[in-house]
Design a protein around this motif. Sequence first.
Motif, PDB file in Angstrom:
ATOM      1  N   LEU A  88       0.747  -1.149   0.105  1.00  0.00           N
ATOM      2  CA  LEU A  88       0.015  -0.131   0.007  1.00  0.00           C
ATOM      3  C   LEU A  88       1.013   1.339  -0.006  1.00  0.00           C
ATOM      4  N   SER A  89       2.002   1.268   0.551  1.00  0.00           N
ATOM      5  CA  SER A  89       2.846   2.555   0.774  1.00  0.00           C
ATOM      6  C   SER A  89       3.877   2.795  -0.254  1.00  0.00           C
ATOM      7  N   ALA A  90       4.405   1.266  -0.987  1.00  0.00           N
ATOM      8  CA  ALA A  90       5.610   1.561  -1.823  1.00  0.00           C
ATOM      9  C   ALA A  90       4.903   1.242  -3.222  1.00  0.00           C
ATOM     10  N   VAL A  91       4.574  -0.089  -3.257  1.00  0.00           N
ATOM     11  CA  VAL A  91       4.184  -0.765  -4.474  1.00  0.00           C
ATOM     12  C   VAL A  91       2.986   0.272  -5.567  1.00  0.00           C
ATOM     13  N   THR A  92       1.951   0.621  -4.763  1.00  0.00           N
ATOM     14  CA  THR A  92       1.221   1.457  -5.344  1.00  0.00           C
ATOM     15  C   THR A  92       1.816   2.745  -5.728  1.00  0.00           C
ATOM     16  N   GLY A  93       2.712   3.238  -5.216  1.00  0.00           N
ATOM     17  CA  GLY A  93       3.302   4.523  -5.843  1.00  0.00           C
ATOM     18  C   GLY A  93       4.230   3.975  -7.179  1.00  0.00           C
ATOM     19  N   PHE A  94       4.728   2.915  -7.013  1.00  0.00           N
ATOM     20  CA  PHE A  94       5.619   2.537  -8.212  1.00  0.00           C
ATOM     21  C   PHE A  94       4.770   2.141  -9.312  1.00  0.00           C
ATOM     22  N   ILE A  95       3.424   1.634  -9.066  1.00  0.00           N
ATOM     23  CA  ILE A  95       2.804   1.264 -10.105  1.00  0.00           C
ATOM     24  C   ILE A  95       2.263   2.547 -10.679  1.00  0.00           C
ATOM     25  N   TYR A  96       1.810   3.673  -9.865  1.00  0.00           N
ATOM     26  CA  TYR A  96       1.448   4.916 -10.665  1.00  0.00           C
ATOM     27  C   TYR A  96       2.530   5.381 -11.287  1.00  0.00           C
TER      28      TYR A  96
END
Length: 280
Positions: free
Chosen positions: A187-195
């Motif tokens: 939720l805190s890192a992977v979602t930002g990378f996907i964005y």
Amino acid sequence: MKQVFSNPVLVKEIKLRFRSPKSFIGILFYLIAMCIFVFGFILLTTQFSGTGYFRPEESFFMFTMLTYIQLGLILFITPGLTAGAISSEREKQTLNILLTTAQTSFQIIFGKLTSSIAFLLLLLIAGLPIYSMVFLFGGVSPGQLGIIFLYFFLTMLAIGSIGIMYSTIIRKTIVSMIATYGTMIFLSAVTGFIYLVITGMNTMVSGSLSSSPVGHFFASINPVVLVLTLVSPGSDTFITDTTKVDFPIWAGYAIFYICISTLAIFISVKKLRVNMKRTK
């Protein structure tokens, strides 16, 4: 409602947690670290700036750094407090005794979750006087600080609920903790990378900076992005402009994590006694 807040599980957990010397030693070291950071930042800034005083823009930068420190505290401590709430009772073979009491499944789950969140709230409130030193130098409004703490509470509730859910459906505490930390990292890192990946791919195709509604969704559920939009009001317009989705980040974040918290607590309540029946 009175039965919920006066249930013995909640009273016992709060007494055990707040009577432990380790808890207050942890708070003490946390406050010492905060003081060192704040006063050290002020001292270094005034010395290297050459002006001899602390400017509002520097106060705002310190406020931003403190906010991200608080966010990191929530993200990394909450799973450790909640991921073993039920599984540790199972490992100590005390869960059977707990389930034979008159307490409902919801009261047990609520008591475990509330005691963990109460300790984190105490940690945040204890650091509030140090945190509020930014008001002496300007650059930050009290309303902004109140909104940030409100979303901190929502984040704590969501991660705590996820930790309680994993602790209920997974028998081993270590596995439950790994699953909770894995979800937190997603939720805190992977979602930002996907964005960033979606934005980069759309930019390559269109020739200009742009994203998509899917990218907007992953940005909306990312705690780091949310804090950025809260400490810098108006910065979410950048994401909105690139995605062409006229929906604020804070609203998407609130809706998503309220739903996640509700679903996780519901699953915990439903699975608490089901898992015990299978082990008999």
